[in-house]
Design a protein around this motif. Structure first.
Motif, PDB file in Angstrom:
ATOM      1  N   UNK A 198      -3.908   0.857  15.144  1.00  0.00           N
ATOM      2  CA  UNK A 198      -2.805   0.321  14.335  1.00  0.00           C
ATOM      3  C   UNK A 198      -1.702   1.371  14.237  1.00  0.00           C
ATOM      4  N   UNK A 199      -2.093   2.630  14.011  1.00  0.00           N
ATOM      5  CA  UNK A 199      -1.105   3.713  13.951  1.00  0.00           C
ATOM      6  C   UNK A 199      -0.407   3.903  15.299  1.00  0.00           C
ATOM      7  N   UNK A 200      -1.156   3.766  16.391  1.00  0.00           N
ATOM      8  CA  UNK A 200      -0.575   3.894  17.728  1.00  0.00           C
ATOM      9  C   UNK A 200       0.431   2.764  17.982  1.00  0.00           C
ATOM     10  N   UNK A 201       0.092   1.551  17.551  1.00  0.00           N
ATOM     11  CA  UNK A 201       1.025   0.418  17.707  1.00  0.00           C
ATOM     12  C   UNK A 201       2.287   0.666  16.894  1.00  0.00           C
ATOM     13  N   UNK A 202       2.126   1.179  15.670  1.00  0.00           N
ATOM     14  CA  UNK A 202       3.297   1.513  14.847  1.00  0.00           C
ATOM     15  C   UNK A 202       4.191   2.515  15.573  1.00  0.00           C
ATOM     16  N   UNK A 203       3.594   3.571  16.073  1.00  0.00           N
ATOM     17  CA  UNK A 203       4.369   4.611  16.761  1.00  0.00           C
ATOM     18  C   UNK A 203       4.966   4.099  18.065  1.00  0.00           C
ATOM     19  N   UNK A 204       4.216   3.274  18.788  1.00  0.00           N
ATOM     20  CA  UNK A 204       4.748   2.700  20.029  1.00  0.00           C
ATOM     21  C   UNK A 204       5.964   1.832  19.769  1.00  0.00           C
ATOM     22  N   UNK A 205       5.918   1.054  18.696  1.00  0.00           N
ATOM     23  CA  UNK A 205       7.068   0.228  18.317  1.00  0.00           C
ATOM     24  C   UNK A 205       8.260   1.112  17.960  1.00  0.00           C
ATOM     25  N   UNK A 206       7.995   2.182  17.211  1.00  0.00           N
ATOM     26  CA  UNK A 206       9.070   3.115  16.846  1.00  0.00           C
ATOM     27  C   UNK A 206       9.698   3.734  18.099  1.00  0.00           C
ATOM     28  N   UNK A 207       8.867   4.090  19.076  1.00  0.00           N
ATOM     29  CA  UNK A 207       9.375   4.684  20.315  1.00  0.00           C
ATOM     30  C   UNK A 207      10.254   3.686  21.064  1.00  0.00           C
ATOM     31  N   UNK A 208       9.782   2.445  21.189  1.00  0.00           N
ATOM     32  CA  UNK A 208      10.553   1.421  21.904  1.00  0.00           C
ATOM     33  C   UNK A 208      11.919   1.202  21.273  1.00  0.00           C
ATOM     34  N   UNK A 209      11.957   1.032  19.961  1.00  0.00           N
ATOM     35  CA  UNK A 209      13.228   0.780  19.277  1.00  0.00           C
ATOM     36  C   UNK A 209      14.124   2.019  19.339  1.00  0.00           C
ATOM     37  N   UNK A 210      13.537   3.220  19.203  1.00  0.00           N
ATOM     38  CA  UNK A 210      14.332   4.454  19.271  1.00  0.00           C
ATOM     39  C   UNK A 210      14.926   4.655  20.667  1.00  0.00           C
ATOM     40  N   UNK A 211      14.162   4.336  21.708  1.00  0.00           N
ATOM     41  CA  UNK A 211      14.697   4.461  23.074  1.00  0.00           C
ATOM     42  C   UNK A 211      15.846   3.477  23.304  1.00  0.00           C
ATOM     43  N   UNK A 212      15.684   2.245  22.830  1.00  0.00           N
ATOM     44  CA  UNK A 212      16.780   1.276  22.936  1.00  0.00           C
ATOM     45  C   UNK A 212      17.994   1.756  22.146  1.00  0.00           C
ATOM     46  N   UNK A 213      17.750   2.285  20.948  1.00  0.00           N
ATOM     47  CA  UNK A 213      18.838   2.829  20.135  1.00  0.00           C
ATOM     48  C   UNK A 213      19.529   3.985  20.835  1.00  0.00           C
ATOM     49  N   UNK A 214      18.760   4.846  21.474  1.00  0.00           N
ATOM     50  CA  UNK A 214      19.319   5.979  22.210  1.00  0.00           C
ATOM     51  C   UNK A 214      20.254   5.496  23.318  1.00  0.00           C
ATOM     52  N   UNK A 215      19.789   4.525  24.106  1.00  0.00           N
ATOM     53  CA  UNK A 215      20.586   4.007  25.226  1.00  0.00           C
ATOM     54  C   UNK A 215      21.878   3.362  24.714  1.00  0.00           C
ATOM     55  N   UNK A 216      21.753   2.505  23.704  1.00  0.00           N
ATOM     56  CA  UNK A 216      22.945   1.829  23.178  1.00  0.00           C
ATOM     57  C   UNK A 216      23.876   2.806  22.464  1.00  0.00           C
ATOM     58  N   UNK A 217      23.338   3.825  21.820  1.00  0.00           N
ATOM     59  CA  UNK A 217      24.192   4.826  21.168  1.00  0.00           C
ATOM     60  C   UNK A 217      24.998   5.594  22.215  1.00  0.00           C
ATOM     61  N   UNK A 218      24.364   5.946  23.333  1.00  0.00           N
ATOM     62  CA  UNK A 218      25.095   6.616  24.421  1.00  0.00           C
ATOM     63  C   UNK A 218      26.211   5.720  24.940  1.00  0.00           C
ATOM     64  N   UNK A 219      25.901   4.440  25.120  1.00  0.00           N
ATOM     65  CA  UNK A 219      26.908   3.488  25.597  1.00  0.00           C
ATOM     66  C   UNK A 219      28.064   3.356  24.607  1.00  0.00           C
ATOM     67  N   UNK A 220      27.753   3.235  23.315  1.00  0.00           N
ATOM     68  CA  UNK A 220      28.793   3.056  22.294  1.00  0.00           C
ATOM     69  C   UNK A 220      29.666   4.300  22.191  1.00  0.00           C
ATOM     70  N   UNK A 221      29.070   5.484  22.252  1.00  0.00           N
ATOM     71  CA  UNK A 221      29.855   6.722  22.209  1.00  0.00           C
ATOM     72  C   UNK A 221      30.809   6.775  23.399  1.00  0.00           C
TER      73      UNK A 221
END
Length: 193
Positions: free
Chosen positions: A146-169
């Motif tokens: 359950x903790x691994x799924x939580x962290x995996x979800x956080x990683x997925x959303x953070x990576x998407x956020x990273x990509x879109x933040x680079x694009x927006x900047x």
């Protein structure tokens, strides 16, 4: 920049990250996991900063969020390694509680399908704190997953956020550069006429 752009997607991703971080914060508080509580606290602050920067067209704030997103991915990779006992880490250690207490993941006793039974202390032995021996059976999923799924979800959303933040900047900076170029051209043309 229109609303159907990467900017709106980044606003959505930051909002999703806030919801996920608040949910995670609640369960880390319930388990007295002090290191994750601090990390979640910083995460919430920096995601709000990124959200503000995105809404207000402040590329510097978005860059700070982008750097944090990379660090957040690294933190969550560490959490996954911790709960899967990778590289000498042990989920049974008190590392996440800073060795202050022997608490552990809230999910270890309250996961889906878990039946928790407390066995009272042996008769005649009384202390100021009445500790019970707790057994947990019948869990549909072990708490570490359950903790691994939580962290995996956080990683997925953070990576998407990273990509879109680079694009927006890059889009905001490009927009500012084109406005400066147009302004320079208009000023230059106006002085020659």
């Amino acid at each position: 920049m229109g609303c159907c752009s990467g900017r709106c997607t980044l606003i959505f991703l930051c909002t999703l990250q806030l919801v996920l971080a608040l949910e995670r914060q609640v369960f880390d508080f319930l388990g007295y996991q002090w290191a994750p509580i601090l990390a979640n606290f910083f995460h919430i602050i920096l995601v709000i900063l990124g959200l503000f920067g995105t809404i207000q067209y402040r590329p510097r704030y978005i860059v700070v969020y982008t750097v944090w997103a990379a660090l957040w991915v690294a933190w969550n990779v560490f959490i996954i390694c911790f709960y899967l006992d990778v590289g000498g880490l042990s989920k049974d250690s008190n590392l996440l509680t800073f060795n202050i207490s022997a608490h552990h993941s809230w999910w270890s006793e309250h996961g889906p399908g878990c039946v928790r039974r407390e066995m009272p202390q042996a008769p005649g032995i009384r202390t100021t704190e009445s500790h019970s021996y707790i057994t947990v059976m019948g869990c549909l999923m072990d708490y570490q997953y359950i903790e691994v799924v939580h962290s995996g979800t956080q990683i997925l959303v953070a990576l998407l956020g990273f990509v879109y933040a680079c694009y927006v900047v890059s889009a905001i900076t490009e927009e500012e550069d084109s406005c400066e170029s147009l302004n320079h051209t208009l000023t230059h043309t106006h002085t020659h006429s």
